[in-house]
Write a protein that holds these residues in place. Structure first.
Motif, short mmCIF file in Angstrom:
data_model
loop_
_atom_site.label_atom_id
_atom_site.label_comp_id
_atom_site.label_asym_id
_atom_site.label_seq_id
_atom_site.Cartn_x
_atom_site.Cartn_y
_atom_site.Cartn_z
N ALA A 1 0.83 -1.21 0.00
CA ALA A 1 0.00 0.00 0.00
C ALA A 1 0.86 1.26 0.00
CB ALA A 1 -0.93 -0.01 1.21
N SER A 2 1.91 1.27 0.80
CA SER A 2 2.76 2.47 0.83
C SER A 2 3.56 2.61 -0.46
CB SER A 2 3.70 2.45 2.05
OG SER A 2 4.62 1.39 1.96
N TYR A 3 3.94 1.48 -1.07
CA TYR A 3 4.69 1.49 -2.33
C TYR A 3 3.86 2.08 -3.47
CZ TYR A 3 7.63 -0.18 -6.15
OH TYR A 3 8.42 -0.26 -7.26
N LEU A 4 2.54 1.92 -3.42
CA LEU A 4 1.67 2.47 -4.47
C LEU A 4 1.79 3.99 -4.57
CD1 LEU A 4 -1.54 0.30 -4.10
CD2 LEU A 4 0.11 0.28 -5.97
N THR A 5 2.24 4.64 -3.52
CA THR A 5 2.43 6.09 -3.56
C THR A 5 3.41 6.47 -4.67
OG1 THR A 5 2.02 6.19 -1.19
CG2 THR A 5 3.04 8.11 -2.17
N LEU A 6 4.39 5.62 -4.93
CA LEU A 6 5.37 5.91 -5.98
C LEU A 6 4.70 6.02 -7.35
CD1 LEU A 6 8.34 3.64 -4.88
CD2 LEU A 6 8.16 6.13 -4.67
N GLY A 7 3.57 5.36 -7.53
CA GLY A 7 2.84 5.46 -8.79
C GLY A 7 2.37 6.88 -9.08
N LEU A 8 2.24 7.69 -8.06
CA LEU A 8 1.79 9.07 -8.26
C LEU A 8 2.91 9.97 -8.80
CD1 LEU A 8 -0.31 9.43 -4.99
CD2 LEU A 8 -1.15 8.95 -7.30
N VAL A 9 4.14 9.45 -8.80
CA VAL A 9 5.27 10.24 -9.32
C VAL A 9 6.07 9.48 -10.37
CG1 VAL A 9 5.50 11.62 -7.21
CG2 VAL A 9 6.82 9.50 -7.44
N VAL B 1 -6.76 9.55 -7.93
CA VAL B 1 -6.82 10.60 -6.90
C VAL B 1 -7.81 10.21 -5.81
CG1 VAL B 1 -7.54 12.99 -6.47
CG2 VAL B 1 -6.04 12.47 -8.40
N LEU B 2 -8.95 9.65 -6.20
CA LEU B 2 -9.95 9.23 -5.21
C LEU B 2 -9.38 8.13 -4.31
CD1 LEU B 2 -12.84 9.30 -4.07
CD2 LEU B 2 -13.45 7.61 -5.81
N ALA B 3 -8.77 7.11 -4.93
CA ALA B 3 -8.23 6.00 -4.13
C ALA B 3 -7.11 6.48 -3.21
CB ALA B 3 -7.70 4.91 -5.07
N ALA B 4 -6.22 7.33 -3.73
CA ALA B 4 -5.11 7.83 -2.91
C ALA B 4 -5.62 8.73 -1.79
CB ALA B 4 -4.10 8.57 -3.78
N SER B 5 -6.64 9.53 -2.07
CA SER B 5 -7.20 10.42 -1.04
C SER B 5 -7.84 9.61 0.08
CB SER B 5 -8.24 11.36 -1.66
OG SER B 5 -7.64 12.19 -2.61
N LEU B 6 -8.61 8.58 -0.30
CA LEU B 6 -9.22 7.72 0.72
C LEU B 6 -8.14 6.98 1.52
CD1 LEU B 6 -12.26 6.26 -1.24
CD2 LEU B 6 -12.31 7.97 0.59
N GLY B 7 -7.09 6.55 0.83
CA GLY B 7 -5.99 5.89 1.53
C GLY B 7 -5.30 6.83 2.50
N ALA C 1 -0.26 14.95 0.36
CA ALA C 1 0.48 15.98 -0.37
C ALA C 1 0.88 15.50 -1.77
CB ALA C 1 1.72 16.39 0.42
N VAL C 2 1.34 14.25 -1.87
CA VAL C 2 1.72 13.70 -3.18
C VAL C 2 0.49 13.55 -4.07
CG1 VAL C 2 2.75 11.70 -4.35
CG2 VAL C 2 3.78 12.58 -2.26
N THR C 3 -0.64 13.18 -3.48
CA THR C 3 -1.89 13.06 -4.24
C THR C 3 -2.31 14.42 -4.78
OG1 THR C 3 -2.58 11.21 -2.85
CG2 THR C 3 -4.31 12.32 -4.10
N TRP C 4 -2.19 15.44 -3.96
CA TRP C 4 -2.53 16.81 -4.39
C TRP C 4 -1.63 17.22 -5.57
CZ3 TRP C 4 0.58 21.30 -3.82
CH2 TRP C 4 -0.07 22.49 -4.13
N SER C 5 -0.35 16.91 -5.49
CA SER C 5 0.59 17.22 -6.57
C SER C 5 0.19 16.48 -7.85
CB SER C 5 2.01 16.86 -6.16
OG SER C 5 2.89 16.94 -7.25
N TYR C 6 -0.15 15.20 -7.73
CA TYR C 6 -0.57 14.39 -8.89
C TYR C 6 -1.81 14.99 -9.53
CZ TYR C 6 -2.21 10.12 -11.30
OH TYR C 6 -2.66 9.20 -12.23
N HIS C 7 -2.76 15.37 -8.71
CA HIS C 7 -4.00 15.97 -9.21
C HIS C 7 -3.72 17.29 -9.93
CE1 HIS C 7 -8.12 17.26 -9.51
NE2 HIS C 7 -7.85 18.32 -8.79
#
Length: 195
Positions: free
Chosen positions: A92-100, A125-131, A180-186
């Motif tokens: 789950a934490s590794y999926l954050t890298l997908g946003l960058v 964005v929805l999935a990352a925000s809920l996460g 913060a990373v989700t906001w940047s991706y969005h």
């Protein structure tokens, strides 16, 4: 007898591919660093739990006390549980890298049936925000809630307690940095879709 010649076939217009969407701007360096911190934030607690099951003294809880929660005090079941929890948290934490990374834009080739398809940024964005919301509430409530509701601590902090806090404190970064990373991706995807 005169025949009317057949009218010439209408000339086919060449098919013009749809306008390519403008590329997504690269992620800012702070977002890349934050995504890497998130990916590593779950490692210390996973190592701490594995050490506990293997009998390494971690100071806060003894292995027998931990194993008592499992059927037959099974060390094998406890180890499987700890490894499963660690694997889920790491994934789950590794999926954050997908946003960058590029695999946050297109599904990787190794995923069957969806390989190469564009990732729907709204769903990402929805999935990352809920996460981000879930892990923030989970770790901040568990960590601080546990500290606030614990019986009065002894004066001073033992080495085991310091080790426990050092192992679990990085999890407090997971939710806010993921947000913060989700906001940047969005923002990067909004910049691409603007005319």
């Amino acid at each position: 007898m005169t025949t009317n010649p057949a009218p010439p076939a209408p000339r086919r217009q060449p098919r013009v591919p749809p306008a390519a969407r403008s590329p997504v701007p690269p992620p800012p360096s702070w977002a890349v660093r934050a995504a890497h911190v998130v990916a590593w934030s779950t490692v210390p607690s996973g190592v701490w739990r594995i050490a506990l099951v293997l009998g390494v003294p971690v100071g806060v809880m003894e292995r027998d006390e931990f194993l008592a929660a499992f059927p037959g005090n099974s060390r094998l079941i406890a180890l499987a549980y700890v490894l499963l929890i660690g694997a889920v948290a790491e994934a789950a934490s590794y999926l954050t890298l997908g946003l960058v990374r590029p695999w946050g834009e297109f599904v990787p080739r190794w995923i069957p049936l969806a390989a190469g398809r564009p990732v729907h940024h709204g769903l990402a964005v929805l999935a990352a925000s809920l996460g981000a919301l879930t892990v923030t509430v989970l770790w901040w409530v568990l960590f601080f809630g546990g500290l606030l509701t614990a019986p009065s601590p002894d004066p001073g902090v033992s080495a085991g307690e310091a080790l426990f806090v050092a192992a679990y404190a990085p999890l407090l970064l997971w939710g806010p940095l993921l947000a913060a990373v989700t906001w940047s991706y969005h923002r990067r995807h909004r910049a691409r879709t603007r005319p």
